[in-house]
Design a protein around this motif. Structure first.
Motif, PDB file in Angstrom:
ATOM      1  N   SER A   1      -4.310   8.332  -0.254  1.00 60.09           N
ATOM      2  CA  SER A   1      -3.014   8.026  -0.875  1.00 60.09           C
ATOM      3  C   SER A   1      -1.874   8.040   0.136  1.00 60.09           C
ATOM      4  O   SER A   1      -0.887   7.307  -0.032  1.00 60.09           O
ATOM      5  N   GLU A   2      -1.979   8.853   1.190  1.00 60.32           N
ATOM      6  CA  GLU A   2      -0.931   8.874   2.218  1.00 60.32           C
ATOM      7  C   GLU A   2      -0.818   7.520   2.911  1.00 60.32           C
ATOM      8  O   GLU A   2       0.283   7.024   3.164  1.00 60.32           O
ATOM      9  N   ILE A   3      -1.962   6.920   3.229  1.00 62.29           N
ATOM     10  CA  ILE A   3      -1.958   5.616   3.896  1.00 62.29           C
ATOM     11  C   ILE A   3      -1.571   4.527   2.909  1.00 62.29           C
ATOM     12  O   ILE A   3      -0.848   3.586   3.245  1.00 62.29           O
ATOM     13  N   TYR A   4      -2.037   4.667   1.660  1.00 56.49           N
ATOM     14  CA  TYR A   4      -1.720   3.666   0.643  1.00 56.49           C
ATOM     15  C   TYR A   4      -0.213   3.588   0.406  1.00 56.49           C
ATOM     16  O   TYR A   4       0.336   2.509   0.166  1.00 56.49           O
ATOM     17  N   LEU A   5       0.474   4.705   0.479  1.00 52.51           N
ATOM     18  CA  LEU A   5       1.926   4.695   0.325  1.00 52.51           C
ATOM     19  C   LEU A   5       2.583   3.770   1.340  1.00 52.51           C
ATOM     20  O   LEU A   5       3.584   3.114   1.053  1.00 52.51           O
ATOM     21  N   GLU A   6       2.008   3.715   2.548  1.00 49.97           N
ATOM     22  CA  GLU A   6       2.572   2.887   3.618  1.00 49.97           C
ATOM     23  C   GLU A   6       2.209   1.420   3.477  1.00 49.97           C
ATOM     24  O   GLU A   6       3.077   0.551   3.553  1.00 49.97           O
ATOM     25  N   ILE A   7       0.905   1.138   3.276  1.00 52.22           N
ATOM     26  CA  ILE A   7       0.468  -0.259   3.376  1.00 52.22           C
ATOM     27  C   ILE A   7      -0.081  -0.836   2.077  1.00 52.22           C
ATOM     28  O   ILE A   7      -0.412  -2.015   2.018  1.00 52.22           O
ATOM     29  N   GLY A   8      -0.205   0.000   1.052  1.00 57.02           N
ATOM     30  CA  GLY A   8      -0.550  -0.509  -0.270  1.00 57.02           C
ATOM     31  C   GLY A   8      -1.912  -1.163  -0.353  1.00 57.02           C
ATOM     32  O   GLY A   8      -2.884  -0.731   0.269  1.00 57.02           O
ATOM     33  N   GLU A   9      -1.990  -2.250  -1.110  1.00 53.07           N
ATOM     34  CA  GLU A   9      -3.269  -2.886  -1.429  1.00 53.07           C
ATOM     35  C   GLU A   9      -3.956  -3.503  -0.213  1.00 53.07           C
ATOM     36  O   GLU A   9      -5.104  -3.931  -0.291  1.00 53.07           O
ATOM     37  N   ALA A  10      -3.277  -3.528   0.938  1.00 53.41           N
ATOM     38  CA  ALA A  10      -3.906  -4.049   2.157  1.00 53.41           C
ATOM     39  C   ALA A  10      -4.900  -3.062   2.757  1.00 53.41           C
ATOM     40  O   ALA A  10      -5.691  -3.425   3.640  1.00 53.41           O
TER      41      ALA A  10
END
Length: 530
Positions: free
Chosen positions: A500-509
Protein backbone atom coordinates in the motif's frame (compact mmCIF):
# COMPACT_ATOMS: atom_id res chain seq x y z
CA UNK A 1 11.39 2.67 -15.84
CA UNK A 2 14.75 0.88 -15.82
CA UNK A 3 15.54 -2.58 -14.52
CA UNK A 4 18.88 -3.74 -13.15
CA UNK A 5 19.99 -7.14 -11.84
CA UNK A 6 22.73 -8.21 -9.48
CA UNK A 7 23.53 -11.79 -8.36
CA UNK A 8 21.63 -12.88 -5.26
CA UNK A 9 24.93 -13.90 -3.68
CA UNK A 10 26.28 -10.33 -3.95
CA UNK A 11 23.43 -8.74 -1.99
CA UNK A 12 24.50 -10.20 1.35
CA UNK A 13 20.89 -11.19 2.14
CA UNK A 14 20.79 -14.82 0.96
CA UNK A 15 22.18 -17.97 2.55
CA UNK A 16 25.03 -20.13 1.29
CA UNK A 17 22.42 -22.86 0.72
CA UNK A 18 20.59 -20.69 -1.81
CA UNK A 19 23.86 -19.56 -3.37
CA UNK A 20 24.94 -23.18 -3.83
CA UNK A 21 21.57 -24.07 -5.37
CA UNK A 22 21.71 -21.25 -7.90
CA UNK A 23 25.29 -22.15 -8.84
CA UNK A 24 24.41 -25.87 -9.05
CA UNK A 25 26.96 -26.82 -6.41
CA UNK A 26 27.37 -30.60 -6.27
CA UNK A 27 27.01 -30.57 -2.47
CA UNK A 28 23.28 -29.97 -2.97
CA UNK A 29 22.60 -32.07 -6.06
CA UNK A 30 21.04 -34.99 -4.15
CA UNK A 31 18.36 -32.76 -2.61
CA UNK A 32 16.48 -31.53 -5.68
CA UNK A 33 15.25 -32.88 -8.99
CA UNK A 34 15.11 -30.91 -12.22
CA UNK A 35 16.68 -27.45 -12.22
CA UNK A 36 14.54 -24.37 -13.05
CA UNK A 37 15.55 -23.87 -16.67
CA UNK A 38 13.75 -24.72 -19.89
CA UNK A 39 15.42 -28.11 -20.21
CA UNK A 40 14.40 -28.88 -16.63
CA UNK A 41 10.78 -27.97 -17.36
CA UNK A 42 10.75 -30.18 -20.44
CA UNK A 43 11.79 -33.16 -18.29
CA UNK A 44 9.36 -32.25 -15.51
CA UNK A 45 6.46 -32.14 -17.98
CA UNK A 46 7.14 -35.72 -19.01
CA UNK A 47 7.46 -36.81 -15.39
CA UNK A 48 4.19 -35.25 -14.21
CA UNK A 49 2.21 -36.22 -17.30
CA UNK A 50 2.84 -39.90 -16.59
CA UNK A 51 1.83 -39.75 -12.93
CA UNK A 52 -1.19 -37.44 -12.62
CA UNK A 53 -4.60 -39.11 -12.99
CA UNK A 54 -7.64 -37.78 -14.85
CA UNK A 55 -9.83 -38.61 -11.83
CA UNK A 56 -7.70 -36.35 -9.61
CA UNK A 57 -8.14 -33.53 -12.12
CA UNK A 58 -11.93 -33.88 -12.02
CA UNK A 59 -11.95 -33.63 -8.21
CA UNK A 60 -9.66 -30.58 -8.35
CA UNK A 61 -11.92 -28.73 -10.79
CA UNK A 62 -15.03 -29.57 -8.75
CA UNK A 63 -13.41 -28.34 -5.55
CA UNK A 64 -12.24 -25.08 -7.15
CA UNK A 65 -15.67 -24.36 -8.64
CA UNK A 66 -17.18 -24.85 -5.18
CA UNK A 67 -14.55 -22.61 -3.57
CA UNK A 68 -15.19 -19.81 -6.08
CA UNK A 69 -18.95 -19.98 -5.54
CA UNK A 70 -20.26 -16.50 -4.59
CA UNK A 71 -17.10 -14.80 -5.95
CA UNK A 72 -16.94 -12.73 -9.10
CA UNK A 73 -13.94 -13.98 -11.08
CA UNK A 74 -12.37 -12.98 -14.35
CA UNK A 75 -13.08 -14.82 -17.57
CA UNK A 76 -9.43 -15.90 -17.71
CA UNK A 77 -9.47 -17.37 -14.19
CA UNK A 78 -12.72 -19.22 -14.99
CA UNK A 79 -11.17 -20.66 -18.17
CA UNK A 80 -8.05 -21.67 -16.25
CA UNK A 81 -10.08 -23.56 -13.64
CA UNK A 82 -11.84 -25.54 -16.37
CA UNK A 83 -8.60 -26.17 -18.27
CA UNK A 84 -7.29 -28.07 -15.25
CA UNK A 85 -9.52 -31.00 -16.29
CA UNK A 86 -7.41 -31.51 -19.41
CA UNK A 87 -4.42 -33.86 -19.33
CA UNK A 88 -2.19 -31.29 -21.05
CA UNK A 89 -2.71 -28.64 -18.34
CA UNK A 90 -0.15 -28.11 -15.58
CA UNK A 91 0.31 -25.70 -12.72
CA UNK A 92 3.01 -23.49 -11.24
CA UNK A 93 2.35 -22.90 -7.56
CA UNK A 94 3.33 -20.46 -4.87
CA UNK A 95 1.94 -20.41 -1.36
CA UNK A 96 1.77 -18.02 1.53
CA UNK A 97 0.16 -17.38 4.87
CA UNK A 98 -3.03 -15.31 5.13
CA UNK A 99 -1.17 -12.15 6.13
CA UNK A 100 -3.43 -9.16 6.73
CA UNK A 101 -3.65 -7.04 3.57
CA UNK A 102 -0.96 -9.28 1.95
CA UNK A 103 1.66 -8.53 4.64
CA UNK A 104 5.14 -7.77 3.23
CA UNK A 105 5.81 -6.75 -0.37
CA UNK A 106 7.32 -10.08 -1.35
CA UNK A 107 3.83 -11.60 -1.26
CA UNK A 108 3.24 -9.74 -4.54
CA UNK A 109 6.60 -10.83 -5.93
CA UNK A 110 5.75 -14.49 -5.29
CA UNK A 111 2.54 -14.26 -7.29
CA UNK A 112 4.08 -12.16 -10.05
CA UNK A 113 6.88 -14.73 -10.39
CA UNK A 114 4.24 -17.45 -10.71
CA UNK A 115 2.17 -15.61 -13.32
CA UNK A 116 5.23 -14.67 -15.36
CA UNK A 117 6.59 -18.20 -15.35
CA UNK A 118 3.30 -19.60 -16.70
CA UNK A 119 3.39 -16.98 -19.48
CA UNK A 120 6.90 -18.04 -20.38
CA UNK A 121 6.03 -21.75 -20.33
CA UNK A 122 2.87 -21.21 -22.40
CA UNK A 123 5.04 -19.53 -25.05
CA UNK A 124 7.77 -22.18 -24.90
CA UNK A 125 5.51 -25.27 -24.83
CA UNK A 126 2.35 -24.14 -26.72
CA UNK A 127 0.92 -27.67 -26.94
CA UNK A 128 0.31 -27.49 -23.16
CA UNK A 129 -1.47 -25.11 -20.78
CA UNK A 130 0.17 -23.66 -17.67
CA UNK A 131 -1.92 -22.19 -14.86
CA UNK A 132 -0.65 -19.94 -12.01
CA UNK A 133 -1.77 -21.12 -8.56
CA UNK A 134 -1.76 -19.31 -5.21
CA UNK A 135 -2.07 -21.79 -2.33
CA UNK A 136 -3.63 -20.13 0.70
CA UNK A 137 -2.15 -21.47 3.94
CA UNK A 138 -5.57 -21.48 5.57
CA UNK A 139 -4.75 -24.29 8.00
CA UNK A 140 -1.84 -22.55 9.70
CA UNK A 141 -2.41 -21.56 13.31
CA UNK A 142 0.43 -19.06 13.87
CA UNK A 143 -1.86 -16.07 14.29
CA UNK A 144 0.89 -13.79 15.63
CA UNK A 145 2.74 -14.14 12.34
CA UNK A 146 -0.15 -12.90 10.20
CA UNK A 147 -2.24 -10.49 12.32
CA UNK A 148 -0.46 -7.29 11.26
CA UNK A 149 1.23 -5.45 8.43
CA UNK A 150 3.67 -2.55 8.39
CA UNK A 151 2.69 0.83 7.02
CA UNK A 152 5.20 3.70 7.04
CA UNK A 153 7.18 2.18 9.88
CA UNK A 154 4.19 1.39 12.12
CA UNK A 155 2.29 -1.84 12.67
CA UNK A 156 -1.39 -2.04 11.77
CA UNK A 157 -2.64 -4.87 14.01
CA UNK A 158 -5.75 -7.03 14.18
CA UNK A 159 -6.11 -7.67 17.90
CA UNK A 160 -8.26 -10.62 18.88
CA UNK A 161 -8.14 -14.03 20.50
CA UNK A 162 -7.25 -16.88 18.16
CA UNK A 163 -7.28 -20.66 18.17
CA UNK A 164 -7.37 -23.28 15.46
CA UNK A 165 -6.79 -22.72 11.74
CA UNK A 166 -6.47 -19.03 10.87
CA UNK A 167 -8.51 -19.39 7.67
CA UNK A 168 -11.59 -20.24 9.73
CA UNK A 169 -11.32 -17.13 11.90
CA UNK A 170 -14.28 -14.76 11.70
CA UNK A 171 -13.41 -11.26 10.54
CA UNK A 172 -14.73 -9.62 13.70
CA UNK A 173 -12.84 -6.52 14.76
CA UNK A 174 -11.67 -5.45 11.32
CA UNK A 175 -13.82 -2.31 11.48
CA UNK A 176 -11.39 -0.98 14.11
CA UNK A 177 -8.39 -1.98 11.99
CA UNK A 178 -9.94 -0.22 9.00
CA UNK A 179 -10.48 3.00 10.95
CA UNK A 180 -6.87 3.01 12.18
CA UNK A 181 -5.45 2.30 8.74
CA UNK A 182 -7.67 4.69 6.78
CA UNK A 183 -6.76 7.57 9.07
CA UNK A 184 -3.15 7.22 7.89
CA UNK A 185 -3.91 7.03 4.17
CA UNK A 186 -5.26 10.48 3.31
CA UNK A 187 -7.86 11.13 0.62
CA UNK A 188 -6.05 10.86 -2.69
CA UNK A 189 -7.45 8.72 -5.52
CA UNK A 190 -4.94 5.98 -4.72
CA UNK A 191 -5.71 6.19 -1.01
CA UNK A 192 -9.43 5.82 -1.67
CA UNK A 193 -8.80 2.74 -3.80
CA UNK A 194 -6.80 1.14 -0.96
CA UNK A 195 -9.56 1.97 1.54
CA UNK A 196 -12.24 0.45 -0.68
CA UNK A 197 -10.16 -2.68 -1.31
CA UNK A 198 -9.55 -3.20 2.40
CA UNK A 199 -13.17 -2.54 3.30
CA UNK A 200 -14.60 -4.97 0.74
CA UNK A 201 -12.09 -7.68 1.62
CA UNK A 202 -12.30 -7.61 5.40
CA UNK A 203 -15.62 -5.97 6.27
CA UNK A 204 -17.79 -7.74 3.70
CA UNK A 205 -16.44 -11.28 4.07
CA UNK A 206 -17.16 -13.53 7.04
CA UNK A 207 -13.83 -15.30 7.51
CA UNK A 208 -10.16 -14.78 6.80
CA UNK A 209 -10.08 -17.33 3.97
CA UNK A 210 -12.80 -15.55 2.01
CA UNK A 211 -11.30 -12.13 2.79
CA UNK A 212 -7.93 -13.23 1.45
CA UNK A 213 -9.45 -14.84 -1.64
CA UNK A 214 -11.34 -11.64 -2.40
CA UNK A 215 -8.26 -9.46 -1.90
CA UNK A 216 -5.89 -11.56 -4.01
CA UNK A 217 -8.51 -12.06 -6.71
CA UNK A 218 -9.03 -8.28 -6.95
CA UNK A 219 -5.27 -7.72 -7.34
CA UNK A 220 -4.44 -10.61 -9.69
CA UNK A 221 -7.66 -12.14 -11.03
CA UNK A 222 -7.38 -10.45 -14.41
CA UNK A 223 -4.10 -12.34 -15.00
CA UNK A 224 -5.80 -15.71 -14.60
CA UNK A 225 -4.49 -16.53 -11.13
CA UNK A 226 -6.29 -19.49 -9.53
CA UNK A 227 -6.55 -19.40 -5.73
CA UNK A 228 -6.84 -22.69 -3.87
CA UNK A 229 -7.77 -23.54 -0.29
CA UNK A 230 -6.41 -26.90 0.88
CA UNK A 231 -8.87 -26.99 3.79
CA UNK A 232 -11.39 -28.82 1.62
CA UNK A 233 -12.98 -32.24 2.17
CA UNK A 234 -12.94 -33.17 -1.54
CA UNK A 235 -9.23 -32.44 -1.80
CA UNK A 236 -8.40 -34.09 1.52
CA UNK A 237 -10.00 -37.34 0.29
CA UNK A 238 -7.27 -37.52 -2.37
CA UNK A 239 -4.68 -37.43 0.41
CA UNK A 240 -6.18 -40.23 2.54
CA UNK A 241 -3.66 -42.97 1.52
CA UNK A 242 -0.74 -40.72 2.50
CA UNK A 243 -2.41 -39.79 5.81
CA UNK A 244 -2.95 -43.48 6.66
CA UNK A 245 0.66 -44.25 5.81
CA UNK A 246 1.83 -41.42 8.05
CA UNK A 247 -0.26 -42.63 10.98
CA UNK A 248 0.72 -46.28 10.66
CA UNK A 249 4.32 -46.09 9.41
CA UNK A 250 5.65 -42.59 10.30
CA UNK A 251 7.21 -42.47 6.83
CA UNK A 252 7.91 -38.75 6.70
CA UNK A 253 9.83 -38.84 9.99
CA UNK A 254 12.01 -41.71 8.80
CA UNK A 255 12.80 -40.31 5.36
CA UNK A 256 13.28 -36.67 6.33
CA UNK A 257 15.51 -37.65 9.26
CA UNK A 258 17.79 -39.53 6.84
CA UNK A 259 17.89 -36.52 4.50
CA UNK A 260 18.57 -34.13 7.36
CA UNK A 261 21.55 -36.12 8.57
CA UNK A 262 23.19 -35.78 5.16
CA UNK A 263 22.08 -32.20 4.54
CA UNK A 264 23.39 -30.90 7.87
CA UNK A 265 26.92 -31.89 6.91
CA UNK A 266 27.03 -28.61 4.97
CA UNK A 267 23.93 -26.58 5.88
CA UNK A 268 21.67 -25.56 8.72
CA UNK A 269 18.46 -27.60 8.90
CA UNK A 270 15.33 -25.50 8.41
CA UNK A 271 12.74 -27.75 10.13
CA UNK A 272 12.87 -30.97 12.11
CA UNK A 273 10.23 -33.66 11.55
CA UNK A 274 8.03 -35.02 14.31
CA UNK A 275 7.17 -38.70 14.61
CA UNK A 276 3.73 -37.89 13.18
CA UNK A 277 3.58 -34.77 11.01
CA UNK A 278 -0.17 -34.23 11.14
CA UNK A 279 -2.50 -32.03 13.13
CA UNK A 280 -6.05 -32.82 14.16
CA UNK A 281 -8.29 -30.05 12.84
CA UNK A 282 -11.80 -29.37 14.09
CA UNK A 283 -13.79 -26.19 14.85
CA UNK A 284 -11.37 -23.94 16.79
CA UNK A 285 -8.85 -26.72 17.30
CA UNK A 286 -5.59 -27.53 15.48
CA UNK A 287 -3.33 -29.67 17.65
CA UNK A 288 -0.59 -32.22 16.99
CA UNK A 289 -1.36 -35.92 16.81
CA UNK A 290 1.01 -37.91 19.02
CA UNK A 291 1.42 -41.64 19.62
CA UNK A 292 1.73 -42.71 23.26
CA UNK A 293 1.09 -46.00 25.03
CA UNK A 294 -0.43 -47.61 21.95
CA UNK A 295 -2.95 -44.77 21.49
CA UNK A 296 -3.14 -41.79 19.16
CA UNK A 297 -3.74 -38.64 21.18
CA UNK A 298 -4.59 -35.08 20.19
CA UNK A 299 -2.15 -32.92 22.10
CA UNK A 300 -3.57 -30.65 24.84
CA UNK A 301 -7.00 -32.35 24.62
CA UNK A 302 -8.72 -35.46 25.96
CA UNK A 303 -9.26 -36.82 22.44
CA UNK A 304 -7.73 -40.26 21.90
CA UNK A 305 -8.01 -42.99 19.25
CA UNK A 306 -7.02 -46.60 18.98
CA UNK A 307 -5.40 -47.60 15.70
CA UNK A 308 -8.68 -48.94 14.37
CA UNK A 309 -10.56 -45.82 15.49
CA UNK A 310 -8.15 -43.34 13.91
CA UNK A 311 -8.20 -45.21 10.58
CA UNK A 312 -12.00 -45.00 10.69
CA UNK A 313 -11.77 -41.29 11.52
CA UNK A 314 -9.52 -40.71 8.52
CA UNK A 315 -11.99 -42.55 6.29
CA UNK A 316 -15.06 -40.67 7.55
CA UNK A 317 -13.52 -37.24 8.20
CA UNK A 318 -10.41 -36.72 6.05
CA UNK A 319 -10.79 -32.95 6.44
CA UNK A 320 -9.89 -33.31 10.14
CA UNK A 321 -6.32 -34.27 9.31
CA UNK A 322 -4.10 -31.30 8.58
CA UNK A 323 -0.53 -31.64 7.26
CA UNK A 324 2.25 -29.67 8.92
CA UNK A 325 5.15 -27.97 7.14
CA UNK A 326 6.80 -31.34 6.40
CA UNK A 327 3.71 -32.88 4.76
CA UNK A 328 1.98 -29.85 3.22
CA UNK A 329 4.30 -29.87 0.15
CA UNK A 330 3.34 -33.50 -0.52
CA UNK A 331 -0.34 -32.62 -0.15
CA UNK A 332 0.05 -29.87 -2.75
CA UNK A 333 1.79 -32.18 -5.19
CA UNK A 334 -0.81 -34.92 -4.64
CA UNK A 335 -3.81 -32.80 -5.61
CA UNK A 336 -2.25 -30.49 -8.23
CA UNK A 337 -0.76 -31.29 -11.67
CA UNK A 338 2.16 -29.18 -10.52
CA UNK A 339 5.55 -28.69 -12.17
CA UNK A 340 7.19 -26.08 -9.99
CA UNK A 341 6.97 -24.56 -6.54
CA UNK A 342 8.06 -20.93 -6.21
CA UNK A 343 9.16 -19.80 -2.76
CA UNK A 344 11.60 -17.74 -0.75
CA UNK A 345 14.94 -18.94 0.53
CA UNK A 346 13.52 -20.24 3.81
CA UNK A 347 10.82 -22.22 2.01
CA UNK A 348 13.20 -23.80 -0.46
CA UNK A 349 15.43 -24.76 2.47
CA UNK A 350 12.78 -27.10 3.89
CA UNK A 351 11.75 -28.40 0.45
CA UNK A 352 15.35 -29.62 0.02
CA UNK A 353 14.75 -31.88 3.02
CA UNK A 354 11.84 -33.68 1.31
CA UNK A 355 13.09 -35.26 -1.91
CA UNK A 356 13.70 -38.71 -0.35
CA UNK A 357 10.24 -38.65 1.20
CA UNK A 358 8.60 -37.88 -2.14
CA UNK A 359 10.50 -40.74 -3.78
CA UNK A 360 9.41 -43.20 -1.08
CA UNK A 361 5.72 -42.38 -1.58
CA UNK A 362 6.04 -42.40 -5.41
CA UNK A 363 5.27 -38.71 -6.00
CA UNK A 364 7.27 -36.62 -8.51
CA UNK A 365 9.37 -33.98 -6.75
CA UNK A 366 8.67 -30.56 -8.29
CA UNK A 367 11.14 -28.06 -9.68
CA UNK A 368 12.07 -25.54 -6.99
CA UNK A 369 12.39 -21.91 -8.05
CA UNK A 370 13.58 -19.02 -5.89
CA UNK A 371 10.98 -16.28 -6.15
CA UNK A 372 11.88 -12.91 -7.60
CA UNK A 373 13.21 -10.38 -5.12
CA UNK A 374 13.23 -6.67 -5.85
CA UNK A 375 14.26 -3.28 -4.58
CA UNK A 376 11.95 -0.47 -5.72
CA UNK A 377 13.77 2.84 -6.06
CA UNK A 378 12.11 6.08 -7.12
CA UNK A 379 13.66 8.59 -9.51
CA UNK A 380 13.99 11.01 -6.61
CA UNK A 381 15.92 8.47 -4.54
CA UNK A 382 18.09 7.60 -7.53
CA UNK A 383 19.10 11.25 -7.96
CA UNK A 384 20.11 11.37 -4.29
CA UNK A 385 22.22 8.22 -4.73
CA UNK A 386 24.01 9.72 -7.70
CA UNK A 387 24.74 12.97 -5.82
CA UNK A 388 26.25 10.93 -3.00
CA UNK A 389 28.25 8.80 -5.49
CA UNK A 390 26.66 5.63 -4.14
CA UNK A 391 26.17 2.87 -6.71
CA UNK A 392 23.20 0.50 -6.79
CA UNK A 393 25.47 -2.37 -5.73
CA UNK A 394 26.93 -0.36 -2.83
CA UNK A 395 23.52 0.42 -1.35
CA UNK A 396 23.28 -3.27 -0.35
CA UNK A 397 26.31 -2.97 1.95
CA UNK A 398 25.74 -3.07 5.70
CA UNK A 399 25.29 0.49 6.89
CA UNK A 400 28.55 0.71 8.83
CA UNK A 401 30.53 -0.69 5.90
CA UNK A 402 28.85 1.68 3.45
CA UNK A 403 29.55 4.74 5.61
CA UNK A 404 33.19 3.76 6.15
CA UNK A 405 33.69 3.18 2.43
CA UNK A 406 32.15 6.51 1.41
CA UNK A 407 33.94 8.53 4.11
CA UNK A 408 37.28 7.12 2.96
CA UNK A 409 36.42 7.96 -0.66
CA UNK A 410 35.39 11.58 -0.10
CA UNK A 411 37.89 12.42 2.64
CA UNK A 412 40.86 14.59 1.64
CA UNK A 413 42.89 12.71 4.24
CA UNK A 414 44.17 9.21 3.45
CA UNK A 415 42.48 7.04 6.08
CA UNK A 416 43.65 3.71 4.69
CA UNK A 417 46.76 2.53 6.55
CA UNK A 418 47.20 -0.62 4.46
CA UNK A 419 50.46 0.59 3.00
CA UNK A 420 51.89 1.40 6.42
CA UNK A 421 50.85 -2.05 7.69
CA UNK A 422 52.55 -3.66 4.70
CA UNK A 423 55.83 -1.83 5.36
CA UNK A 424 55.60 -2.66 9.07
CA UNK A 425 55.06 -6.33 8.26
CA UNK A 426 58.13 -6.31 5.98
CA UNK A 427 60.27 -4.77 8.73
CA UNK A 428 59.23 -7.40 11.21
CA UNK A 429 59.91 -10.19 8.72
CA UNK A 430 63.51 -8.92 8.64
CA UNK A 431 63.62 -8.91 12.42
CA UNK A 432 62.34 -12.50 12.51
CA UNK A 433 65.10 -13.62 10.14
CA UNK A 434 67.64 -11.89 12.41
CA UNK A 435 66.17 -13.64 15.46
CA UNK A 436 66.48 -17.05 13.78
CA UNK A 437 70.20 -16.40 13.24
CA UNK A 438 70.85 -15.25 16.80
CA UNK A 439 68.35 -16.55 19.34
CA UNK A 440 65.21 -18.44 18.28
CA UNK A 441 63.52 -17.63 21.61
CA UNK A 442 63.58 -13.97 20.53
CA UNK A 443 60.95 -14.69 17.81
CA UNK A 444 58.10 -14.70 20.35
CA UNK A 445 59.00 -11.20 21.47
CA UNK A 446 59.22 -10.03 17.84
CA UNK A 447 55.75 -11.46 17.06
CA UNK A 448 54.27 -9.80 20.13
CA UNK A 449 55.77 -6.44 19.18
CA UNK A 450 54.49 -6.79 15.61
CA UNK A 451 50.97 -7.49 16.84
CA UNK A 452 51.13 -4.54 19.25
CA UNK A 453 52.22 -2.09 16.54
CA UNK A 454 49.66 -3.39 14.03
CA UNK A 455 46.95 -2.98 16.67
CA UNK A 456 48.23 0.55 17.24
CA UNK A 457 47.85 1.33 13.54
CA UNK A 458 44.33 -0.15 13.58
CA UNK A 459 43.37 2.09 16.50
CA UNK A 460 44.83 5.17 14.82
CA UNK A 461 42.93 4.32 11.62
CA UNK A 462 39.67 3.94 13.54
CA UNK A 463 40.18 7.23 15.40
CA UNK A 464 40.96 9.06 12.18
CA UNK A 465 37.90 7.53 10.49
CA UNK A 466 35.71 8.56 13.43
CA UNK A 467 37.06 12.11 13.26
CA UNK A 468 36.37 12.28 9.52
CA UNK A 469 32.81 11.03 10.07
CA UNK A 470 32.24 13.96 12.44
CA UNK A 471 33.70 16.33 9.89
CA UNK A 472 31.50 14.88 7.13
CA UNK A 473 28.33 14.66 9.24
CA UNK A 474 26.09 16.02 6.49
CA UNK A 475 27.14 13.39 3.94
CA UNK A 476 26.97 10.61 6.55
CA UNK A 477 23.46 11.61 7.62
CA UNK A 478 22.22 11.78 4.04
CA UNK A 479 23.60 8.33 3.23
CA UNK A 480 22.11 6.88 6.42
CA UNK A 481 18.71 8.43 5.74
CA UNK A 482 18.58 7.23 2.14
CA UNK A 483 19.66 3.70 2.97
CA UNK A 484 17.08 3.56 5.79
CA UNK A 485 14.41 4.52 3.27
CA UNK A 486 15.44 1.72 0.92
CA UNK A 487 16.24 -0.85 3.62
CA UNK A 488 13.84 -0.24 6.52
CA UNK A 489 15.04 -1.87 9.78
CA UNK A 490 18.31 -2.65 7.98
CA UNK A 491 16.63 -5.36 5.93
CA UNK A 492 15.28 -5.80 2.42
CA UNK A 493 12.20 -3.59 2.04
CA UNK A 494 10.27 -6.53 0.56
CA UNK A 495 10.41 -8.24 3.97
CA UNK A 496 8.80 -5.38 5.90
CA UNK A 497 7.01 -2.82 3.74
CA UNK A 498 3.41 -3.33 2.62
CA UNK A 499 2.38 -2.81 -1.01
CA UNK A 500 0.00 0.00 0.00
CA UNK A 501 2.93 2.39 0.58
CA UNK A 502 4.05 2.02 -3.04
CA UNK A 503 0.47 2.01 -4.33
CA UNK A 504 -0.07 5.43 -2.74
CA UNK A 505 2.70 6.75 -4.99
CA UNK A 506 2.11 5.03 -8.31
CA UNK A 507 -1.37 3.53 -8.06
CA UNK A 508 -2.63 0.98 -10.56
CA UNK A 509 0.71 1.01 -12.42
CA UNK A 510 2.29 -1.05 -9.62
CA UNK A 511 1.37 -4.60 -10.61
CA UNK A 512 1.87 -4.08 -14.38
CA UNK A 513 5.30 -2.61 -13.54
CA UNK A 514 6.21 -5.73 -11.54
CA UNK A 515 4.90 -8.06 -14.25
CA UNK A 516 7.01 -6.27 -16.83
CA UNK A 517 10.16 -6.11 -14.69
CA UNK A 518 10.46 -9.48 -12.96
CA UNK A 519 11.94 -12.38 -14.94
CA UNK A 520 11.41 -15.62 -12.96
CA UNK A 521 14.21 -17.57 -14.66
CA UNK A 522 16.80 -14.79 -14.51
CA UNK A 523 17.81 -16.03 -11.03
CA UNK A 524 19.15 -12.63 -9.98
CA UNK A 525 18.03 -9.86 -7.63
CA UNK A 526 16.11 -7.10 -9.43
CA UNK A 527 16.32 -3.34 -8.89
CA UNK A 528 13.42 -1.42 -10.41
CA UNK A 529 13.61 2.33 -11.02
CA UNK A 530 10.19 3.93 -11.12
Amino acid sequence: MKVHQIPFQETGYFSSLIGDYLSKNQKLSDFYGNFPDLEGFKKQLELKQKSFKVETRKVLVEALINQYNNFNISELTSKNVNKLAGKNTFTVTTGHQLNIFTGPLYFLYKIVSTINLTKLLNAEFPENNFIPIYWMATEDHDFEEINYFNFKGKKVIWNRESSGAVGRLKTEGFDTVFETFSDQLGNSTNANFIKELFKKAYLLNDNLTDATRYLVNELFGEYGLVIIDGDDVLLKKQFVPIVKDEILNKTSFKEVSIANKKLEENYKIQVNPREINLFYLKDNLRERIIFENDFYKVNNTVITFSEEEIIEEIKNYPDRFSPNVIMRPLYQETILPNLCYIGGGGELAYWFQLKNYFKTVNTPFPILLLRNSALLISNKQLVKLEKLNVTLAEIFLKQGDLINKKVKEISKVDIDFSQQKFYLHQQFESLKELAKQTDASFIGAVNAQEKKQLNGLDNLEKRLLKAQKRKLTDEVDRINKLQNELFPTNSLEERTRNFSEIYLEIGEALIPMLLKSLDPLKLEFTIIEY
